[in-house]
Write a protein that holds these residues in place. Structure first.
Motif, PDB file in Angstrom:
ATOM      1  N   ALA A  43      -2.691 -11.486   1.901  1.00 30.79           N
ATOM      2  CA  ALA A  43      -1.750 -11.327   0.791  1.00 30.79           C
ATOM      3  C   ALA A  43      -0.325 -11.453   1.310  1.00 30.79           C
ATOM      4  O   ALA A  43       0.015 -10.903   2.362  1.00 30.79           O
ATOM      5  N   HIS A  44       0.521 -12.160   0.571  1.00 28.63           N
ATOM      6  CA  HIS A  44       1.939 -12.219   0.919  1.00 28.63           C
ATOM      7  C   HIS A  44       2.590 -10.850   0.780  1.00 28.63           C
ATOM      8  O   HIS A  44       3.530 -10.520   1.499  1.00 28.63           O
ATOM      9  N   SER A  45       2.093 -10.047  -0.147  1.00 27.28           N
ATOM     10  CA  SER A  45       2.700  -8.736  -0.383  1.00 27.28           C
ATOM     11  C   SER A  45       2.401  -7.747   0.738  1.00 27.28           C
ATOM     12  O   SER A  45       3.103  -6.744   0.878  1.00 27.28           O
ATOM     13  N   TYR A  46       1.369  -8.005   1.527  1.00 24.65           N
ATOM     14  CA  TYR A  46       1.021  -7.122   2.646  1.00 24.65           C
ATOM     15  C   TYR A  46       0.424  -7.984   3.756  1.00 24.65           C
ATOM     16  O   TYR A  46      -0.770  -7.941   4.029  1.00 24.65           O
ATOM     17  N   PRO A  47       1.266  -8.774   4.437  1.00 21.87           N
ATOM     18  CA  PRO A  47       0.733  -9.722   5.426  1.00 21.87           C
ATOM     19  C   PRO A  47       0.275  -9.030   6.698  1.00 21.87           C
ATOM     20  O   PRO A  47       0.786  -7.965   7.072  1.00 21.87           O
ATOM     21  N   ASP A  48      -0.659  -9.648   7.342  1.00 22.49           N
ATOM     22  CA  ASP A  48      -1.099  -9.199   8.656  1.00 22.49           C
ATOM     23  C   ASP A  48       0.082  -9.297   9.627  1.00 22.49           C
ATOM     24  O   ASP A  48       0.870 -10.252   9.580  1.00 22.49           O
ATOM     25  N   ARG A  82     -11.741 -18.531   7.782  1.00 24.68           N
ATOM     26  CA  ARG A  82     -11.152 -19.218   6.641  1.00 24.68           C
ATOM     27  C   ARG A  82     -10.209 -18.244   5.945  1.00 24.68           C
ATOM     28  O   ARG A  82     -10.572 -17.090   5.680  1.00 24.68           O
ATOM     29  N   SER A  83      -8.986 -18.682   5.670  1.00 21.67           N
ATOM     30  CA  SER A  83      -7.979 -17.824   5.059  1.00 21.67           C
ATOM     31  C   SER A  83      -7.937 -18.035   3.555  1.00 21.67           C
ATOM     32  O   SER A  83      -7.738 -19.152   3.069  1.00 21.67           O
ATOM     33  N   VAL A  84      -8.126 -16.938   2.813  1.00 20.93           N
ATOM     34  CA  VAL A  84      -8.126 -16.966   1.347  1.00 20.93           C
ATOM     35  C   VAL A  84      -6.959 -16.121   0.860  1.00 20.93           C
ATOM     36  O   VAL A  84      -6.891 -14.915   1.134  1.00 20.93           O
ATOM     37  N   GLY A  85      -6.023 -16.745   0.163  1.00 17.68           N
ATOM     38  CA  GLY A  85      -4.836 -16.041  -0.306  1.00 17.68           C
ATOM     39  C   GLY A  85      -5.033 -15.422  -1.673  1.00 17.68           C
ATOM     40  O   GLY A  85      -5.080 -16.141  -2.685  1.00 17.68           O
ATOM     41  N   LEU A  86      -5.160 -14.096  -1.719  1.00 21.11           N
ATOM     42  CA  LEU A  86      -5.347 -13.372  -2.977  1.00 21.11           C
ATOM     43  C   LEU A  86      -4.474 -12.126  -2.983  1.00 21.11           C
ATOM     44  O   LEU A  86      -4.515 -11.338  -2.032  1.00 21.11           O
ATOM     45  N   GLU A  87      -3.709 -11.940  -4.032  1.00 17.19           N
ATOM     46  CA  GLU A  87      -2.898 -10.724  -4.191  1.00 17.19           C
ATOM     47  C   GLU A  87      -3.756  -9.680  -4.894  1.00 17.19           C
ATOM     48  O   GLU A  87      -3.799  -9.578  -6.123  1.00 17.19           O
ATOM     49  N   LEU A  88      -4.473  -8.885  -4.110  1.00 13.84           N
ATOM     50  CA  LEU A  88      -5.555  -8.051  -4.634  1.00 13.84           C
ATOM     51  C   LEU A  88      -5.099  -6.943  -5.574  1.00 13.84           C
ATOM     52  O   LEU A  88      -5.929  -6.351  -6.266  1.00 13.84           O
ATOM     53  N   LYS A  89      -3.817  -6.648  -5.620  1.00 19.98           N
ATOM     54  CA  LYS A  89      -3.358  -5.629  -6.559  1.00 19.98           C
ATOM     55  C   LYS A  89      -3.301  -6.163  -7.992  1.00 19.98           C
ATOM     56  O   LYS A  89      -3.094  -5.380  -8.935  1.00 19.98           O
ATOM     57  N   GLN A  90      -3.504  -7.457  -8.130  1.00 20.10           N
ATOM     58  CA  GLN A  90      -3.561  -8.046  -9.463  1.00 20.10           C
ATOM     59  C   GLN A  90      -5.028  -8.170  -9.896  1.00 20.10           C
ATOM     60  O   GLN A  90      -5.871  -8.634  -9.136  1.00 20.10           O
ATOM     61  N   PRO A  91      -5.348  -7.758 -11.120  1.00 21.48           N
ATOM     62  CA  PRO A  91      -6.753  -7.706 -11.572  1.00 21.48           C
ATOM     63  C   PRO A  91      -7.503  -9.016 -11.413  1.00 21.48           C
ATOM     64  O   PRO A  91      -8.677  -9.024 -11.011  1.00 21.48           O
ATOM     65  N   GLN A  92      -6.865 -10.139 -11.715  1.00 19.70           N
ATOM     66  CA  GLN A  92      -7.572 -11.416 -11.621  1.00 19.70           C
ATOM     67  C   GLN A  92      -7.917 -11.746 -10.169  1.00 19.70           C
ATOM     68  O   GLN A  92      -8.973 -12.304  -9.881  1.00 19.70           O
ATOM     69  N   ALA A 113      -8.412   4.476   4.679  1.00 20.31           N
ATOM     70  CA  ALA A 113      -9.365   4.793   3.625  1.00 20.31           C
ATOM     71  C   ALA A 113      -8.709   4.965   2.256  1.00 20.31           C
ATOM     72  O   ALA A 113      -9.211   4.411   1.257  1.00 20.31           O
ATOM     73  N   PRO A 114      -7.588   5.699   2.127  1.00 18.82           N
ATOM     74  CA  PRO A 114      -6.972   5.813   0.794  1.00 18.82           C
ATOM     75  C   PRO A 114      -6.503   4.459   0.262  1.00 18.82           C
ATOM     76  O   PRO A 114      -6.632   4.192  -0.932  1.00 18.82           O
ATOM     77  N   GLY A 115      -5.989   3.601   1.154  1.00 22.09           N
ATOM     78  CA  GLY A 115      -5.488   2.306   0.715  1.00 22.09           C
ATOM     79  C   GLY A 115      -6.585   1.406   0.192  1.00 22.09           C
ATOM     80  O   GLY A 115      -6.423   0.744  -0.848  1.00 22.09           O
ATOM     81  N   ILE A 116      -7.704   1.366   0.906  1.00 23.27           N
ATOM     82  CA  ILE A 116      -8.793   0.487   0.469  1.00 23.27           C
ATOM     83  C   ILE A 116      -9.411   1.005  -0.818  1.00 23.27           C
ATOM     84  O   ILE A 116      -9.860   0.235  -1.672  1.00 23.27           O
ATOM     85  N   ALA A 117      -9.413   2.333  -1.003  1.00 22.63           N
ATOM     86  CA  ALA A 117      -9.920   2.910  -2.254  1.00 22.63           C
ATOM     87  C   ALA A 117      -8.993   2.562  -3.419  1.00 22.63           C
ATOM     88  O   ALA A 117      -9.452   2.246  -4.525  1.00 22.63           O
ATOM     89  N   GLU A 118      -7.669   2.588  -3.182  1.00 23.08           N
ATOM     90  CA  GLU A 118      -6.711   2.242  -4.234  1.00 23.08           C
ATOM     91  C   GLU A 118      -6.881   0.791  -4.679  1.00 23.08           C
ATOM     92  O   GLU A 118      -6.633   0.451  -5.834  1.00 23.08           O
ATOM     93  N   LEU A 119      -7.284  -0.076  -3.761  1.00 19.63           N
ATOM     94  CA  LEU A 119      -7.525  -1.479  -4.114  1.00 19.63           C
ATOM     95  C   LEU A 119      -8.800  -1.667  -4.925  1.00 19.63           C
ATOM     96  O   LEU A 119      -9.035  -2.746  -5.472  1.00 19.63           O
ATOM     97  N   GLY A 120      -9.643  -0.636  -4.980  1.00 18.80           N
ATOM     98  CA  GLY A 120     -10.919  -0.773  -5.669  1.00 18.80           C
ATOM     99  C   GLY A 120     -11.972  -1.443  -4.824  1.00 18.80           C
ATOM    100  O   GLY A 120     -12.912  -2.054  -5.351  1.00 18.80           O
ATOM    101  N   LEU A 121     -11.827  -1.322  -3.483  1.00 17.48           N
ATOM    102  CA  LEU A 121     -12.779  -1.940  -2.565  1.00 17.48           C
ATOM    103  C   LEU A 121     -13.403  -0.905  -1.628  1.00 17.48           C
ATOM    104  O   LEU A 121     -13.762  -1.216  -0.495  1.00 17.48           O
TER     105      LEU A 121
END
Length: 462
Positions: A43-48, A82-92, A113-121
């Protein structure tokens, strides 16, 4: 060698990786080397941080949009992915991620753990999408919200002082030195996790059931301190910082040699080796090696380990005087000839020139979408019939988004709309292909195997 008939043990396994830095990325890279198809969701919003580092030679305003693809940590941590660009905080985007997850065997993350839970993953959410998923959560402190450190964030360098590693590093008269910037806890956590994933996949083959793997980086780091922790329970004295010395051998340490910043490592583990060393060093109060038989071992100075430990400083001064008159290569050759463990302390240039390292070819070179070709450390596992390898170096950030989303059922027009909406993204200017300043050095040193896009070794093998 031709590797196009893929016989690697993880061929057919699909890995969904959402990660940062080293711990999970190095695990995913190892799986890719062994044949797994690894999708690194970015994600561009939270890059590695590997993307943020970039390369100094690419700090040019005209390259600002492709700078994220130039860092050496990109192939080092993501070769073969393989790099997949998805802004996961957006529902789509999250929906697209779950569609990809439904096709995968493994979910791999080292997000808190709290962060991954907030993402719904979190595990329960992912399990609803893919019931037999092998879910590997590499958190700093585990996923139990009732534990005291649950909300904390952590990196490998944080773990070393937390578990007491730093207290053991350095010299007795100085403050703790700490571990180097390459954090061992990250790599140890990655190895633990890969072993756990492979074990869980094997179990799934028998039961058909998925597994949740809770890998606490704190615990993987603590596990390497077992003897010290047991010692505390048994009343053993607190371990101390001892520089380069060890409790079971003396002399042992790093000694200066002729030249600027040249050193040799020496360890004398027993009385016989001490006798050989002392004779070689021509110390006046120690008989020559061939002048002392076993019956006389107790009669020459510092004959016992306890005596040598007690007089370590004086022995080090004598040994340093001897080594400083010789090059590290000469000193090592003389010591090794008598069966004494000794070798030059190599810097990075020395490692590359070392004949053992050179002949084992520690690097791979594979095609790179941004750099033409790129270099990264080979997987150190050598398997006779299914050697690990990858056919591509680090991916461009978001470079595989369109291909992956269309593979899982999205229409091409829908993917283009997701990119236009900012839900997904693709790599910037894929037509821009750069070259590392040291690219032409590769062939001249012969330390790498070259792979083409079909897995054929095209160079570097004699």
């Amino acid at each position: 060698m031709t590797a196009s008939a893929d016989r690697r043990p993880l061929a057919g396994i699909r890995v969904f990786e959402i990660s940062i830095a080293v711990a999970a990325p190095c695990c995913g890279k190892a799986m890719a080397h062994h044949g797994a198809e690894v999708f690194k969701v970015e994600a561009h919003s939270y890059p590695d941080v590997a993307r943020a580092f970039g390369s100094a030679w690419a700090r040019d305003p005209d390259l600002a949009d492709v700078f994220c693809d130039t860092g050496p940590y990109v192939p080092e941590m993501s070769a073969g992915k393989r790099s997949v660009g998805l802004e996961l905080k957006q529902p789509q985007a999250l929906e697209a991620a779950k569609r990809l997850l439904a096709t995968c065997d493994v979910f791999l993350t080292n997000f808190a753990a709290p962060g991954i839970a907030e993402l719904g993953l979190d595990y329960e959410s992912v399990k609803q999408v893919c019931p037999d998923i092998i879910y590997a959560g590499m958190t700093g402190f585990g996923v139990d919200p009732d534990k005291p450190y649950y909300p904390f964030r952590a990196f490998g360098p944080n773990q070393a002082p937390l578990v007491g590693w730093d207290a053991l590093t350095g010299f007795p008269h100085e403050e703790p030195a700490g571990i180097p910037s390459i954090a061992p806890p990250d790599y140890m956590g990655g190895l633990h996790t890969m072993l756990a994933i492979v074990t869980a996949l094997h179990e799934r083959d028998s039961t058909g059931e998925g597994r949740f793997i809770d890998i606490s980086q704190l615990e993987t780091t603590v596990s390497f301190l077992g003897p010290y922790l047991v010692g505390q329970d048994l009343g053993v004295p607190e371990p101390f910082r001892n520089g380069n010395r060890v409790a079971w051998a003396a002399p042992a340490g790093i000694y200066p040699c002729a030249g600027n910043d040249r050193w040799i490592a020496v360890e004398v583990p027993d009385d016989e080796a001490w006798q050989a060393l002392a004779g070689l060093a021509e110390w006046s109060d120690v008989p020559a090696h061939d002048a002392v038989d076993q019956a006389a071992l107790s009669t020459y100075p510092h004959a016992t380990l306890a005596d040598r430990i007690a007089n370590h400083d004086a022995i080090d001064a004598e040994l340093s005087a001897w080594t400083s008159r010789r090059s590290p290569q000469q000193a090592a050759a003389e010591l090794q000839a008598l069966g004494i463990a000794a070798y030059e302390v190599l810097n990075h240039t020395g490692v590359l020139a070392d004949p053992q390292v050179h002949d084992r070819r520690p690097y791979s070179i594979a095609p790179s979408p941004r750099l033409g070709r790129d270099l990264f450390v080979r997987n150190p596992v050598r398997m006779s019939e299914s050697p690990p390898y990858v056919t591509r170096a680090g991916p461009n950030m978001g470079g595989d988004t369109v291909d992956v989303l269309t593979e899982i059922g999205y229409a091409h027009d829908d993917v283009e709309q997701m990119v236009a909406d900012g839900t997904a993204f693709v790599d910037a200017r894929p037509e821009v292909v750069l070259e590392r300043p040291f690219d032409r050095w590769y062939e001249s040193v012969g330390i790498a195997e070259f792979y083409d896009a079909e897995g054929n070794v095209t160079g570097g093998v004699q």
